[in-house]
Design a protein around this motif. Structure first.
Motif, PDB file in Angstrom:
ATOM      1  N   ALA A 321       0.983  -1.190  -0.071  1.00  0.00           N
ATOM      2  CA  ALA A 321       0.034   0.062   0.046  1.00  0.00           C
ATOM      3  C   ALA A 321       0.965   1.335   0.167  1.00  0.00           C
ATOM      4  N   ASN A 325       0.489   4.053  -2.844  1.00  0.00           N
ATOM      5  CA  ASN A 325      -0.044   5.479  -2.616  1.00  0.00           C
ATOM      6  C   ASN A 325       0.617   6.598  -3.192  1.00  0.00           C
ATOM      7  N   ARG A 345      -3.804  -5.488  -1.626  1.00  0.00           N
ATOM      8  CA  ARG A 345      -2.763  -4.425  -1.345  1.00  0.00           C
ATOM      9  C   ARG A 345      -3.575  -3.064  -2.016  1.00  0.00           C
ATOM     10  N   SER A 349      -5.030   0.704  -0.242  1.00  0.00           N
ATOM     11  CA  SER A 349      -4.373   1.931  -0.720  1.00  0.00           C
ATOM     12  C   SER A 349      -5.272   3.112  -0.713  1.00  0.00           C
TER      13      SER A 349
END
Length: 402
Positions: A321, A325, A345, A349
């Motif tokens: 994540a 991001n 994941r 995020s």
């Protein structure tokens, strides 16, 4: 059911292409609108058409040549929408189906075997027997034209023979890869080279037990991805048709337009990476298969496009994540099994837009649930039938956070 109680109406097509009645009876070679009689025969309805291939009904390559384009498009739509409904997914918008035309397939895998003479073609449905292919209306004409010369070449070899042949249409012509075809000595090598030269092949690769090796390649073989010439490793994944690829990339570029940075997961040769970079996004292209990764990297190096390639196994080592991001948008096109770990994941995020391409509506729907649980909405769903007359379907989808 019609007024004649001895007829049953075919209401829809099942996942493998059989017609299905209201009572759940499956009938091969039936189209929606047909009636099945007590003796199993069919009274054809408005969506039943004559197959265009002499091998249809035996060859396992096509399951739906007996239905018109209306029924074919409905089949593709239902496969995709029903997969979503099966997981209680409600897309905000479903686009019309894109169907690829006949004669558009730019890649195919054939099988050859000596059975008296040489049988060369696809396998029969639900069997290992090879159909000796005399025509194939789904293939691009350039690929169909090389089948008979290949049969004659194989016929000249003595003894037992069992080969697999990959055909791909490239910028330089037809790429032929043969597995199980051994070339020993000068005479056999020269014969293979003469064949490649005579038929103006882009490349002839042989896998004699140690992986594919190019025997003939006058110039480096490439494919065009959004106008970028990208090296094509033997056996590399490529969308089956150019128009199907264009339908998918058009969806992705429209959905992710304006994203300053995009991470392309399971990026392959860069099908989506180059399209996105051409409209102004900086793209990180992540791929596990080394040859595809290097091809994408080489393609980017020959341009001024902002595509950075990363070699990484997303099944064993998905982007976390914190890494995701950094990107406002993600595009992913995983194998048929889906991308459970990576999607998990993404769901955790802050990525705002996710374009998910899939060749398996079932695994896509399971992954989509994870995204929905992570706060995404399924904004658009686009069914794509680029494997014409096949029960194999694809889709493009857009998820937005919040």
């Amino acid at each position: 059911m019609s007024e004649d109680l001895h007829e049953e109406l075919i209401e829809r097509l099942a996942a493998r292409g059989d017609g299905v009645t209201a009572g759940g009876r499956h009938v091969a070679m039936a189209a929606p609108g047909d009636y099945v009689l007590d003796d199993g025969s069919l009274r054809h309805g408005p969506h039943h058409v004559d197959p265009v291939c002499q091998h249809y009904g035996v060859c396992g390559g096509c399951q739906l040549q007996h239905v018109d384009d209306v029924a074919l498009a409905n089949f593709v739509m239902e496969r995709v929408v029903n997969a979503a409904k099966g997981q209680k997914l409600e897309p905000e918008h479903v686009t019309p189906v894109h169907l690829s035309p006949s004669g558009a397939r730019r890649r195919a895998s054939l099988h050859g075997q000596r059975v008296g003479g040489i049988a060369l073609g696809f396998r029969e449905a639900h069997a290992h027997t090879i159909v000796d292919q005399k025509q194939c209306p789904v293939l691009a004409p350039e690929l169909e034209a090389i089948v008979d010369p290949l049969r004659r070449m194989l016929q000249r070899r003595e003894g037992k023979l069992a080969v697999d042949i990959d055909l791909t249409l490239t910028e330089q012509g037809v790429d032929v890869g043969i597995k199980g075809f051994k070339v020993e000595g000068l005479a056999e090598t020269e014969a293979a080279l003469d064949f490649a030269r005579e038929h103006k092949l882009a490349r002839l690769s042989l896998d004699q037990g140690y992986g594919p090796e190019a025997l003939w390649e006058p110039e480096p073989v490439t494919v065009s991805l959004s106008g970028v010439s990208v090296p094509l490793p033997p056996g590399a994944f490529l969308q089956a048709t150019v128009d199907g690829e264009q339908a998918l990339t058009a969806a992705v570029t429209r959905w992710l337009k304006g994203a300053g940075a995009v991470v392309d997961l399971f990026s392959g040769l860069g099908t989506f990476a180059f399209a996105l970079a051409k409209q102004g996004s900086k793209v990180l292209a992540v791929e596990a298969e080394r040859a595809a990764h290097l091809a994408c990297k080489a393609g980017a190096a020959g341009t001024q496009l902002p595509v950075l390639s990363m070699h990484r196994d997303l099944f064993r080592n998905p982007l976390l994540a914190d890494e995701l991001n950094r990107f406002p948008a993600v595009v992913l096109d995983p194998p048929r099994a889906g991308a459970k770990e990576q999607v998990g994941r993404i769901a955790g995020s802050t990525v705002q837009r996710v374009a998910y391409i899939s060749c398996n509506p079932s695994s896509w729907a399971r992954d989509a649930v994870t995204l929905i649980e992570g706060g995404y909405r399924l904004v658009e769903l686009r069914p794509v039938g680029q494997f014409r007359w096949s029960s194999h379907v694809e889709l493009a989808s857009l998820f937005i956070k919040g």
